[in-house]
Design a protein around this motif. Structure first.
Motif, PDB file in Angstrom:
ATOM      1  N   CYS A  17       0.845  -1.193   0.000  1.00 62.11           N
ATOM      2  CA  CYS A  17       0.000   0.000   0.000  1.00 62.11           C
ATOM      3  C   CYS A  17       0.880   1.242   0.000  1.00 62.11           C
ATOM      4  O   CYS A  17       1.856   1.329   0.752  1.00 62.11           O
ATOM      5  CB  CYS A  17      -0.907   0.000   1.233  1.00 62.11           C
ATOM      6  SG  CYS A  17      -1.800   1.556   1.499  1.00 62.11           S
ATOM      7  N   LEU A  49      -8.040   2.758   4.996  1.00 61.27           N
ATOM      8  CA  LEU A  49      -6.908   1.880   5.265  1.00 61.27           C
ATOM      9  C   LEU A  49      -7.298   0.635   6.046  1.00 61.27           C
ATOM     10  O   LEU A  49      -6.681  -0.419   5.874  1.00 61.27           O
ATOM     11  CB  LEU A  49      -5.816   2.644   6.024  1.00 61.27           C
ATOM     12  CG  LEU A  49      -5.040   3.706   5.247  1.00 61.27           C
ATOM     13  CD1 LEU A  49      -3.940   4.278   6.113  1.00 61.27           C
ATOM     14  CD2 LEU A  49      -4.470   3.142   3.957  1.00 61.27           C
ATOM     15  N   LEU A 103      -5.304  -2.513   4.519  1.00 61.11           N
ATOM     16  CA  LEU A 103      -4.064  -2.990   5.128  1.00 61.11           C
ATOM     17  C   LEU A 103      -4.097  -4.447   5.585  1.00 61.11           C
ATOM     18  O   LEU A 103      -3.038  -5.103   5.577  1.00 61.11           O
ATOM     19  CB  LEU A 103      -3.659  -2.086   6.296  1.00 61.11           C
ATOM     20  CG  LEU A 103      -3.126  -0.703   5.899  1.00 61.11           C
ATOM     21  CD1 LEU A 103      -2.547   0.011   7.110  1.00 61.11           C
ATOM     22  CD2 LEU A 103      -2.068  -0.792   4.804  1.00 61.11           C
ATOM     23  N   CYS A 147      -2.202  -6.495   3.127  1.00 61.52           N
ATOM     24  CA  CYS A 147      -0.920  -5.967   2.646  1.00 61.52           C
ATOM     25  C   CYS A 147       0.275  -6.604   3.343  1.00 61.52           C
ATOM     26  O   CYS A 147       0.218  -6.979   4.516  1.00 61.52           O
ATOM     27  CB  CYS A 147      -0.866  -4.448   2.857  1.00 61.52           C
ATOM     28  SG  CYS A 147      -1.975  -3.538   1.760  1.00 61.52           S
ATOM     29  N   VAL A 156       3.521  -1.305   3.845  1.00 61.48           N
ATOM     30  CA  VAL A 156       2.860  -0.034   3.561  1.00 61.48           C
ATOM     31  C   VAL A 156       3.911   1.063   3.523  1.00 61.48           C
ATOM     32  O   VAL A 156       4.851   1.069   4.325  1.00 61.48           O
ATOM     33  CB  VAL A 156       1.765   0.284   4.616  1.00 61.48           C
ATOM     34  CG1 VAL A 156       2.340   0.316   6.031  1.00 61.48           C
ATOM     35  CG2 VAL A 156       1.067   1.606   4.303  1.00 61.48           C
ATOM     36  N   HIS A 204       4.136   5.161   3.769  1.00 62.93           N
ATOM     37  CA  HIS A 204       3.290   6.302   4.133  1.00 62.93           C
ATOM     38  C   HIS A 204       4.126   7.480   4.620  1.00 62.93           C
ATOM     39  O   HIS A 204       5.354   7.413   4.696  1.00 62.93           O
ATOM     40  CB  HIS A 204       2.224   5.896   5.152  1.00 62.93           C
ATOM     41  CG  HIS A 204       2.748   5.489   6.495  1.00 62.93           C
ATOM     42  ND1 HIS A 204       3.013   6.396   7.494  1.00 62.93           N
ATOM     43  CD2 HIS A 204       3.035   4.260   7.016  1.00 62.93           C
ATOM     44  CE1 HIS A 204       3.433   5.756   8.575  1.00 62.93           C
ATOM     45  NE2 HIS A 204       3.468   4.459   8.312  1.00 62.93           N
ATOM     46  N   SER A 263      -2.157   6.417   9.792  1.00 61.97           N
ATOM     47  CA  SER A 263      -1.533   5.392   8.947  1.00 61.97           C
ATOM     48  C   SER A 263      -0.619   4.501   9.774  1.00 61.97           C
ATOM     49  O   SER A 263      -0.629   3.265   9.646  1.00 61.97           O
ATOM     50  CB  SER A 263      -0.737   6.053   7.817  1.00 61.97           C
ATOM     51  OG  SER A 263      -1.555   6.893   7.035  1.00 61.97           O
ATOM     52  N   THR A 321      -2.763   2.313  12.262  1.00 59.84           N
ATOM     53  CA  THR A 321      -3.553   1.306  11.559  1.00 59.84           C
ATOM     54  C   THR A 321      -2.652   0.173  11.088  1.00 59.84           C
ATOM     55  O   THR A 321      -3.004  -1.015  11.189  1.00 59.84           O
ATOM     56  CB  THR A 321      -4.302   1.933  10.376  1.00 59.84           C
ATOM     57  OG1 THR A 321      -5.144   2.993  10.851  1.00 59.84           O
ATOM     58  CG2 THR A 321      -5.180   0.897   9.669  1.00 59.84           C
ATOM     59  N   ALA A 322      -1.457   0.511  10.597  1.00 59.21           N
ATOM     60  CA  ALA A 322      -0.501  -0.526  10.208  1.00 59.21           C
ATOM     61  C   ALA A 322      -0.063  -1.356  11.418  1.00 59.21           C
ATOM     62  O   ALA A 322       0.067  -2.584  11.329  1.00 59.21           O
ATOM     63  CB  ALA A 322       0.716   0.106   9.532  1.00 59.21           C
ATOM     64  N   TYR A 327      -2.649  -3.999  12.319  1.00 58.08           N
ATOM     65  CA  TYR A 327      -2.751  -5.155  11.436  1.00 58.08           C
ATOM     66  C   TYR A 327      -1.409  -5.846  11.226  1.00 58.08           C
ATOM     67  O   TYR A 327      -1.302  -6.756  10.396  1.00 58.08           O
ATOM     68  CB  TYR A 327      -3.361  -4.734  10.098  1.00 58.08           C
ATOM     69  CG  TYR A 327      -4.806  -4.331  10.238  1.00 58.08           C
ATOM     70  CD1 TYR A 327      -5.781  -5.250  10.606  1.00 58.08           C
ATOM     71  CD2 TYR A 327      -5.195  -3.011  10.039  1.00 58.08           C
ATOM     72  CE1 TYR A 327      -7.100  -4.868  10.760  1.00 58.08           C
ATOM     73  CE2 TYR A 327      -6.525  -2.625  10.200  1.00 58.08           C
ATOM     74  CZ  TYR A 327      -7.467  -3.559  10.558  1.00 58.08           C
ATOM     75  OH  TYR A 327      -8.775  -3.179  10.721  1.00 58.08           O
ATOM     76  N   VAL A 372       1.517  -4.804   9.911  1.00 55.85           N
ATOM     77  CA  VAL A 372       2.082  -4.580   8.580  1.00 55.85           C
ATOM     78  C   VAL A 372       3.400  -3.811   8.696  1.00 55.85           C
ATOM     79  O   VAL A 372       3.425  -2.716   9.270  1.00 55.85           O
ATOM     80  CB  VAL A 372       1.096  -3.786   7.689  1.00 55.85           C
ATOM     81  CG1 VAL A 372       1.675  -3.601   6.294  1.00 55.85           C
ATOM     82  CG2 VAL A 372      -0.254  -4.493   7.627  1.00 55.85           C
ATOM     83  N   GLN A 391       6.326  -1.225   7.874  1.00 53.19           N
ATOM     84  CA  GLN A 391       6.107   0.127   7.363  1.00 53.19           C
ATOM     85  C   GLN A 391       7.384   0.759   6.826  1.00 53.19           C
ATOM     86  O   GLN A 391       8.454   0.634   7.432  1.00 53.19           O
ATOM     87  CB  GLN A 391       5.568   1.027   8.482  1.00 53.19           C
ATOM     88  CG  GLN A 391       4.333   0.493   9.180  1.00 53.19           C
ATOM     89  CD  GLN A 391       3.870   1.397  10.311  1.00 53.19           C
ATOM     90  OE1 GLN A 391       3.840   2.615  10.181  1.00 53.19           O
ATOM     91  NE2 GLN A 391       3.490   0.792  11.436  1.00 53.19           N
TER      92      GLN A 391
END
Length: 415
Positions: A247, A306, A310, A313, A316, A318, A324, A327-328, A331, A333, A335
């Protein structure tokens, strides 16, 4: 109880408050959200009751005229300890931030907000850490008073350092721009400016504890529940990606407030065009309009929240915004943060990198080839995903907004 939330007129700040406001409302409490008229539609679209106070500021015009201000050293609050910053440096931060930031956001709200608090009489005020108008309003009606963070608590930590350093300089050289401003604004209401007014009686923090700064304030942990505005699960999101999905999101704040983003979407898409990944550029309409054709391995979409994207994903990219970032985290994710130096962005980015769950780079130091290499590492090296999963589990173990309701009921009653 009656609970009054007070936010700066920034969508991303309100988004951090909404899940707790919903939980309190669902528990039977009366909830209101106060900010300048600029935020009214955002509040009501979130299903909350807005209280417009004061008038809209002109801070965005200043931001557009001074785009480089996000990288001024005085805008970077990531150095907070007495071993990291000098008295003169921190004093200059306050001397510039109070009139050109804090006062600009707050001054127009104070009178209307205090009047509303005196008439509505909330039991608890939960405010943005920089919404000092909410602190004054709480004092005028005797309400309990908490801060809800959208950042690392650089404001509380910097204040502690400032007092420590100020005690070491001769009395005739001491100055306190933050206290001087708030004293002048609070005195007409019979309110005294003290450390509790500045820091609240307790602080709601949604960062996993391992990513926080040391603090001597009363902290209450609350799990970050992603809310990114209106959300739709589009048909293409209902199928698992055939390749690792990356993302790319730059939020909306820079486009709307600073006249444009600090990194180039087309350049990043081009740099990733030959990788065996699927790139999803999640953009706001204004960003989407500025790009042309996209590579075969990418799609550019707008109106994608998102929290719907996400979970599918593998990485990500960002701009460092808290929504952002968190939220990552929620989940798991990995970054890649390509950020300016404003606020706590550098501190959060480097903390994440130190935890092994991502990579931080200042936007001026990240060319297309470097971005390509960073993405290859995030997707190809398992350590990043494992570290991101550890942070996800740490965040998931924190109390949800719903679980926090009885805690807030007790704290408000005690106060």
């Amino acid at each position: 109880m009656r609970i009054l939330f007070v936010s700066l007129s920034e969508k991303s700040h309100l988004y951090c408050m909404a899940p707790l406001a919903w939980a309190l409302g669902a528990a039977g409490h009366e909830v209101r959200v106060a900010s300048t008229p600029l935020l009214t539609e955002t509040v009501t679209r979130a299903g909350l009751t807005a209280v417009p106070v004061g008038h809209d500021h002109g801070i965005y015009q200043d931001m557009t005229s001074y785009r480089d201000s996000q990288d001024y050293e005085t805008a970077n609050w990531s150095r907070t300890g007495p071993d990291e910053i000098t008295w003169d440096e921190l004093r200059l931060r306050y001397e510039l931030s109070v009139p050109y930031g804090f006062a600009t956001y707050n001054d127009s709200m104070i009178d209307d907000l205090a009047a509303f608090a005196q008439s509505w009489k909330p039991d608890l005020v939960i405010r943005d850490p920089l919404a000092y108008a909410g602190a004054i309003a709480a004092r005028t009606c005797g309400a309990a008073h908490a801060r809800l963070l959208w950042c690392t608590d650089v404001w509380g930590r910097s204040r502690r350092t400032y007092r420590e350093l100020m005690a070491q300089v001769p009395e005739e050289q001491r100055s306190d721009p933050l206290t001087e401003w708030l004293t002048a604004r609070a005195e007409p209401f019979g309110v005294t400016c003290d450390e509790e007014l500045l820091n609240g009686q307790f602080t709601l923090d949604s960062l996993p504890p391992s990513l926080r700064l040391p603090s001597d304030l009363h902290e209450v942990s609350m799990r970050y529940v992603p809310y990114n505005g209106p959300a739709v699960v589009w048909d293409w999101l209902r199928e698992a990606p055939k390749r690792p999905r990356v993302c790319l999101t730059l939020g909306s704040s820079n486009t709307e407030g600073y006249g444009g983003d600090y990194v180039s979407v087309p350049d990043i898409l081009d740099a990733l065009s030959d990788l065996d990944v699927e790139v999803v550029a999640a953009l706001v309409p204004a960003q989407r309009e500025r790009i042309g054709a996209v590579p075969d391995n990418a799609r550019a979409v707008d109106s994608v929240a998102l929290n719907t994207l996400l979970p599918s994903c593998s990485a990500v990219i960002h701009h460092g915004g808290y929504g952002s970032y968190s939220t990552a985290l929620a989940y798991g994710v990995p970054q890649l943060i390509l950020s300016t130096s404003i606020s706590d962005h550098e501190l959060r980015g480097r903390s994440l990198q130190d935890a092994g769950a991502g990579i931080f780079a200042h936007h001026r130091e990240a060319d297309a080839e470097q971005v390509r290499g960073h993405v290859q590492r995030l997707v190809g090296e398992s350590g990043y995903g494992e570290a991101a999963e550890r942070l996800r589990a740490e965040a998931a173990a924190m109390p949800s907004p719903q679980a926090l309701v009885p805690v807030l009921e007790r704290l408000a009653t005690e106060r």
